[in-house]
Design a protein around this motif. Structure first.
Motif, PDB file in Angstrom:
ATOM      1  N   VAL A  78       0.846  -1.198   0.000  1.00  0.00           N
ATOM      2  CA  VAL A  78       0.000   0.000   0.000  1.00  0.00           C
ATOM      3  C   VAL A  78       0.881   1.247   0.000  1.00  0.00           C
ATOM      4  N   ARG A  79       1.933   1.248   0.844  1.00  0.00           N
ATOM      5  CA  ARG A  79       2.845   2.393   0.886  1.00  0.00           C
ATOM      6  C   ARG A  79       3.542   2.594  -0.463  1.00  0.00           C
ATOM      7  N   THR A  80       3.900   1.513  -1.106  1.00  0.00           N
ATOM      8  CA  THR A  80       4.559   1.614  -2.411  1.00  0.00           C
ATOM      9  C   THR A  80       3.616   2.253  -3.426  1.00  0.00           C
ATOM     10  N   ILE A  81       2.412   1.752  -3.495  1.00  0.00           N
ATOM     11  CA  ILE A  81       1.441   2.287  -4.460  1.00  0.00           C
ATOM     12  C   ILE A  81       1.135   3.752  -4.165  1.00  0.00           C
ATOM     13  N   SER A  82       0.893   4.083  -2.909  1.00  0.00           N
ATOM     14  CA  SER A  82       0.528   5.472  -2.576  1.00  0.00           C
ATOM     15  C   SER A  82       1.708   6.427  -2.756  1.00  0.00           C
ATOM     16  N   SER A  83       2.911   5.985  -2.424  1.00  0.00           N
ATOM     17  CA  SER A  83       4.060   6.884  -2.582  1.00  0.00           C
ATOM     18  C   SER A  83       4.445   7.053  -4.052  1.00  0.00           C
ATOM     19  N   VAL A  84       4.347   5.998  -4.846  1.00  0.00           N
ATOM     20  CA  VAL A  84       4.605   6.129  -6.284  1.00  0.00           C
ATOM     21  C   VAL A  84       3.535   7.025  -6.917  1.00  0.00           C
ATOM     22  N   ALA A  85       2.291   6.873  -6.482  1.00  0.00           N
ATOM     23  CA  ALA A  85       1.223   7.744  -6.997  1.00  0.00           C
ATOM     24  C   ALA A  85       1.501   9.205  -6.640  1.00  0.00           C
ATOM     25  N   ALA A  86       1.948   9.467  -5.420  1.00  0.00           N
ATOM     26  CA  ALA A  86       2.289  10.840  -5.017  1.00  0.00           C
ATOM     27  C   ALA A  86       3.418  11.386  -5.894  1.00  0.00           C
ATOM     28  N   PHE A  87       4.418  10.550  -6.138  1.00  0.00           N
ATOM     29  CA  PHE A  87       5.552  10.952  -6.967  1.00  0.00           C
ATOM     30  C   PHE A  87       5.104  11.274  -8.400  1.00  0.00           C
ATOM     31  N   VAL A  88       4.249  10.446  -8.956  1.00  0.00           N
ATOM     32  CA  VAL A  88       3.726  10.672 -10.304  1.00  0.00           C
ATOM     33  C   VAL A  88       2.936  11.987 -10.349  1.00  0.00           C
ATOM     34  N   CYS A  89       2.132  12.236  -9.323  1.00  0.00           N
ATOM     35  CA  CYS A  89       1.378  13.495  -9.266  1.00  0.00           C
ATOM     36  C   CYS A  89       2.317  14.694  -9.236  1.00  0.00           C
ATOM     37  N   LEU A  90       3.408  14.579  -8.495  1.00  0.00           N
ATOM     38  CA  LEU A  90       4.357  15.692  -8.421  1.00  0.00           C
ATOM     39  C   LEU A  90       5.113  15.894  -9.727  1.00  0.00           C
ATOM     40  N   ILE A  91       5.415  14.818 -10.412  1.00  0.00           N
ATOM     41  CA  ILE A  91       6.028  14.955 -11.747  1.00  0.00           C
ATOM     42  C   ILE A  91       5.051  15.679 -12.674  1.00  0.00           C
ATOM     43  N   ALA A  92       3.779  15.296 -12.614  1.00  0.00           N
ATOM     44  CA  ALA A  92       2.761  15.970 -13.424  1.00  0.00           C
ATOM     45  C   ALA A  92       2.684  17.435 -13.045  1.00  0.00           C
ATOM     46  N   ALA A  93       2.765  17.750 -11.755  1.00  0.00           N
ATOM     47  CA  ALA A  93       2.726  19.146 -11.327  1.00  0.00           C
ATOM     48  C   ALA A  93       3.920  19.920 -11.871  1.00  0.00           C
ATOM     49  N   LEU A  94       5.100  19.312 -11.805  1.00  0.00           N
ATOM     50  CA  LEU A  94       6.297  19.976 -12.339  1.00  0.00           C
ATOM     51  C   LEU A  94       6.170  20.214 -13.843  1.00  0.00           C
ATOM     52  N   LEU A  95       5.690  19.212 -14.552  1.00  0.00           N
ATOM     53  CA  LEU A  95       5.534  19.363 -16.004  1.00  0.00           C
ATOM     54  C   LEU A  95       4.486  20.415 -16.341  1.00  0.00           C
ATOM     55  N   THR A  96       3.425  20.466 -15.550  1.00  0.00           N
ATOM     56  CA  THR A  96       2.372  21.453 -15.769  1.00  0.00           C
ATOM     57  C   THR A  96       2.885  22.862 -15.435  1.00  0.00           C
ATOM     58  N   GLU A  97       3.648  22.956 -14.340  1.00  0.00           N
ATOM     59  CA  GLU A  97       4.236  24.240 -13.924  1.00  0.00           C
ATOM     60  C   GLU A  97       5.157  24.800 -15.005  1.00  0.00           C
ATOM     61  N   ARG A  98       5.903  23.877 -15.602  1.00  0.00           N
ATOM     62  CA  ARG A  98       6.864  24.271 -16.641  1.00  0.00           C
ATOM     63  C   ARG A  98       6.164  24.756 -17.900  1.00  0.00           C
ATOM     64  N   GLY A  99       5.016  24.100 -18.189  1.00  0.00           N
ATOM     65  CA  GLY A  99       4.308  24.403 -19.431  1.00  0.00           C
ATOM     66  C   GLY A  99       3.595  25.664 -19.359  1.00  0.00           C
TER      67      GLY A  99
END
Length: 163
Positions: A142-163
């Motif tokens: 559960v921790r793996t899935i939730s932490s990877v999901a958080a990481f993916v969301c933050l990558i999306a945020a960074l990419l969105t911020e950049r765009g």
């Protein structure tokens, strides 16, 4: 200056969340499957040793640092709204799952494992392994899935911020 703080909070949150996700992923993919193939003494003794040594500055700064950095990322994007805010809020929610499972399940199991005593003094290592291993592995998944999901969301945020 505000823009610098906003980006620094987002980058710091991404870094710490990624480190935490990587650690839990490594346990899911390699450490626990490797220990599953060993005898009771090896699993119990190794996990006791890992649990003692993981409480160090490197781990604690990433694990405990992610939460305030995520909160800062949300706060600094709050007035702007938009997709970056949504991604950071989603990341914070996912990380709260990771944090909650760690505090409410994995840490108490680690503490109970330590309280069982040194492996040389545990009368029934198979019993200790039975109540520890499966529950700990489920919690870590559960921790793996939730932490990877958080990481993916933050990558999306960074990419969105950049765009």
């Amino acid at each position: 200056m505000t823009e610098t703080i906003r980006i620094a909070a987002l980058a710091g949150a991404t870094l710490t969340t990624g480190l935490v996700a990587g650690l839990f992923f490594a346990f899911t993919c390699a450490v626990m499957p490797g220990l599953a193939a060993t005898d009771d003494r090896t699993l119990v003794g190794t996990m006791q040793s890992i649990n003692r040594r993981i409480l160090n500055g490197w781990f604690l700064s990433a694990f405990l640092g992610a939460l305030p950095l995520l909160a800062a990322a949300v706060a600094t994007h709050f007035t702007r709204g938009g997709p970056v805010l949504l991604w950071t809020v989603a990341a914070l929610a996912c990380h709260l799952v990771t944090f909650g499972v760690t505090i409410r399940l994995n840490v108490p199991l680690n503490d109970r494992l330590e309280a069982a005593g040194p492996v040389d003094r545990i009368a029934d290592l198979g019993e200790v392994r039975a109540w520890f291993e499966a529950a700990w592995v489920r919690g870590n998944l559960v921790r793996t899935i939730s932490s990877v999901a958080a990481f993916v969301c933050l990558i999306a945020a960074l990419l969105t911020e950049r765009g």
